[in-house]
Scaffold this active site. Structure first.
Site, short mmCIF file in Angstrom:
data_model
loop_
_atom_site.label_atom_id
_atom_site.label_comp_id
_atom_site.label_asym_id
_atom_site.label_seq_id
_atom_site.Cartn_x
_atom_site.Cartn_y
_atom_site.Cartn_z
N ALA A 266 0.81 -1.24 0.00
CA ALA A 266 0.00 0.00 0.00
C ALA A 266 0.84 1.28 0.00
O ALA A 266 0.28 2.38 0.08
CB ALA A 266 -1.01 0.04 1.15
N ALA A 267 2.17 1.16 -0.14
CA ALA A 267 2.99 2.39 -0.24
C ALA A 267 2.59 3.17 -1.48
O ALA A 267 2.41 4.40 -1.44
CB ALA A 267 4.47 2.02 -0.29
N GLY A 268 2.45 2.44 -2.59
CA GLY A 268 2.07 3.10 -3.83
C GLY A 268 0.69 3.75 -3.71
O GLY A 268 0.48 4.88 -4.17
N ASP A 269 -0.24 3.05 -3.11
CA ASP A 269 -1.60 3.60 -2.96
C ASP A 269 -1.60 4.84 -2.06
O ASP A 269 -2.33 5.80 -2.31
CB ASP A 269 -2.55 2.53 -2.38
CG ASP A 269 -2.78 1.39 -3.37
OD1 ASP A 269 -2.60 1.61 -4.58
OD2 ASP A 269 -3.12 0.29 -2.93
N1 LIG Z 1 11.77 1.36 1.27
C1 LIG Z 1 11.11 2.53 1.25
N2 LIG Z 1 11.49 3.54 2.08
C2 LIG Z 1 10.84 4.73 2.09
N3 LIG Z 1 9.80 5.02 1.26
C3 LIG Z 1 9.40 4.05 0.41
C4 LIG Z 1 10.01 2.76 0.36
N4 LIG Z 1 9.37 2.01 -0.56
C5 LIG Z 1 8.41 2.79 -1.08
N5 LIG Z 1 8.42 4.03 -0.52
C6 LIG Z 1 7.56 5.17 -0.85
O1 LIG Z 1 6.41 4.69 -1.50
C7 LIG Z 1 6.37 5.16 -2.87
C8 LIG Z 1 5.72 4.11 -3.74
O2 LIG Z 1 6.49 2.94 -3.71
P1 LIG Z 1 6.57 1.93 -4.95
O3 LIG Z 1 7.29 2.58 -6.08
O4 LIG Z 1 7.14 0.66 -4.43
O5 LIG Z 1 5.05 1.81 -5.36
P2 LIG Z 1 4.23 0.54 -5.89
O6 LIG Z 1 5.12 -0.37 -6.65
O7 LIG Z 1 3.04 1.07 -6.57
O8 LIG Z 1 3.88 -0.10 -4.47
P3 LIG Z 1 2.73 -1.07 -3.96
O9 LIG Z 1 2.14 -1.74 -5.18
O10 LIG Z 1 3.47 -2.01 -3.04
O11 LIG Z 1 1.76 -0.22 -3.21
C9 LIG Z 1 7.82 5.48 -3.20
O12 LIG Z 1 7.93 6.39 -4.28
C10 LIG Z 1 8.27 6.09 -1.86
O13 LIG Z 1 7.76 7.40 -1.72
#
Ligand SMILES: Nc1ncnc2c1ncn2[C@@H]1O[C@H](COP(=O)(O)OP(=O)(O)OP(=O)(O)O)[C@@H](O)[C@H]1O
Length: 326
Positions: A266-269
């Site tokens: 949920a980081a991306g969300d």
């Molecule tokens: N290891 C980390 N440390 C700090 N911030 C992070 C980390 N991983 C992700 N983030 C934050 O979350 C944002 C989105 O992460 P990511 O690019 O992995 O999205 P995603 O692949 O759509 O993720 P997900 O599908 O798991 O929700 C990053 O741009 C950053 O701001």
């Protein structure tokens, strides 16, 4: 506070996650006692809507039913089954308006059956879209919407049609095209904000294993996108605009915050929700000033850094007062 709130409509999916944790997966014909079972509410649409709602007010303001200058509406569908009521209640508790969620008679709510092998942490997921795929191609963009946010977990026709409707109504549009599915060229024309992760950036740009993000952004600018944001997990975020590109300026990389990572689900969300709220606030507060993309990216980067420090999906999305100021 402006007299009218900015209205964010999230047109997207609602899924229930049924999560079983087990030391190993059973073989054919075997019954295995698992370690635990949990039900969680999710779907990219609902997760991003929850992020928008939590980043628009404090938990106390939500539980007191206090108005905020950003109103968040979930638009989508659930079935008329045992999951629907609890799901909607949970969204309402977060301060979301759910009038736009249709309860479809005789249909099932979307479900993801997830088996987690506790030793390896490996997931096996079976996804049944249910009511999400029964959303029909009709106009779902409210006349008073300030910002509309899409993902790609509804039928593609629904998304493409409503992107056009949003454009014709002059509503600011954001798309997080996940799961990555090639879009027709005209879907990008005049698009305000495209937010992709590395995988989606590669698939949608057609550049395999990209290393030069300026090159990737150039593909989307050429298709007509104004702001391109590429999230890079623990590396942070890259962004570029059509205006900067026209002046041959490179995009900018904002490093991720250095935090203790527990679970990146949920980081991306969270990032997308926080960014959307920043766009909505600019819509009502800017009085004609240019959109402060730097500030929006920095805010979303800080919000997402909170999510990675907690386990779980929706449960790890922060409230507005939990986002650090730097
Ligand atoms: N290891 C980390 N440390 C700090 N911030 C992070 C980390 N991983 C992700 N983030 C934050 O979350 C944002 C989105 O992460 P990511 O690019 O992995 O999205 P995603 O692949 O759509 O993720 P997900 O599908 O798991 O929700 C990053 O741009 C950053 O701001």
């Amino acid at each position: 506070m402006p007299s009218k709130p900015a209205v964010v409509s999230v047109i997207g999916s609602l899924n229930v996650d049924l999560v079983t944790r087990t030391p190993r997966v059973p073989v054919g014909g075997e019954t295995l006692t698992s370690e635990s079972f949990d039900i969680g509410f999710g779907g990219k649409g609902a997760n991003q809507a929850v992020a928008c709602a939590r980043l628009s007010r404090t938990q106390k303001q939500a539980s007191d039913g206090e108005a905020s200058n950003v109103e968040v509406r979930m638009v989508g569908a659930v079935g008329d089954d045992e999951f629907a009521g609890g799901f909607l209640k949970s969204l309402q508790k977060d301060g979301l308006k759910t009038d736009g969620v249709k309860v479809l008679k005789g249909k099932k709510t979307g479900v993801a059956v997830i088996i987690v092998e506790t030793g390896s942490g490996e997931n096996r997921i079976m996804f049944c879209p249910g009511a999400n795929y029964d959303v029909e191609v009709t106009d779902l963009v409210d006349d008073d919407a300030s910002v509309v946010l899409f993902q790609l977990e509804l039928p593609l026709g629904v998304v493409l049609h409503n992107m056009k409707v949003a454009r014709s109504k002059g509503v600011e549009t954001i798309i997080n095209p996940a799961p990555a599915t090639p879009l027709p060229e005209d879907a990008y024309q005049g698009l305000g904000h495209l937010i992709v992760n590395e995988t989606e950036a590669a698939i949608l740009s057609g550049i395999e294993n990209p290393t030069n993000w300026d090159e990737v952004a150039a593909v989307f600018v050429a298709r007509g996108v104004k702001n391109i944001i590429i999230t890079l997990g623990g590396e942070g975020v890259y962004y570029q605009t059509d205006k900067q590109q026209a002046q041959s300026q490179p995009g900018r990389l904002v490093p991720a915050r250095k935090v203790k990572v527990v679970d990146t689900t949920a980081a991306g969300d969270t990032f997308v929700g926080a960014y959307t709220v920043a766009v909505a606030r600019w819509e009502i507060m800017s009085q004609g000033a240019d959109f402060d993309l730097d500030a929006a990216i920095s805010y979303a980067n800080r919000a997402a850094s909170m999510t990675v420090q907690k386990a779980g999906a929706q449960s790890s999305i922060p409230w507005i007062d939990e986002v650090p100021s730097s």
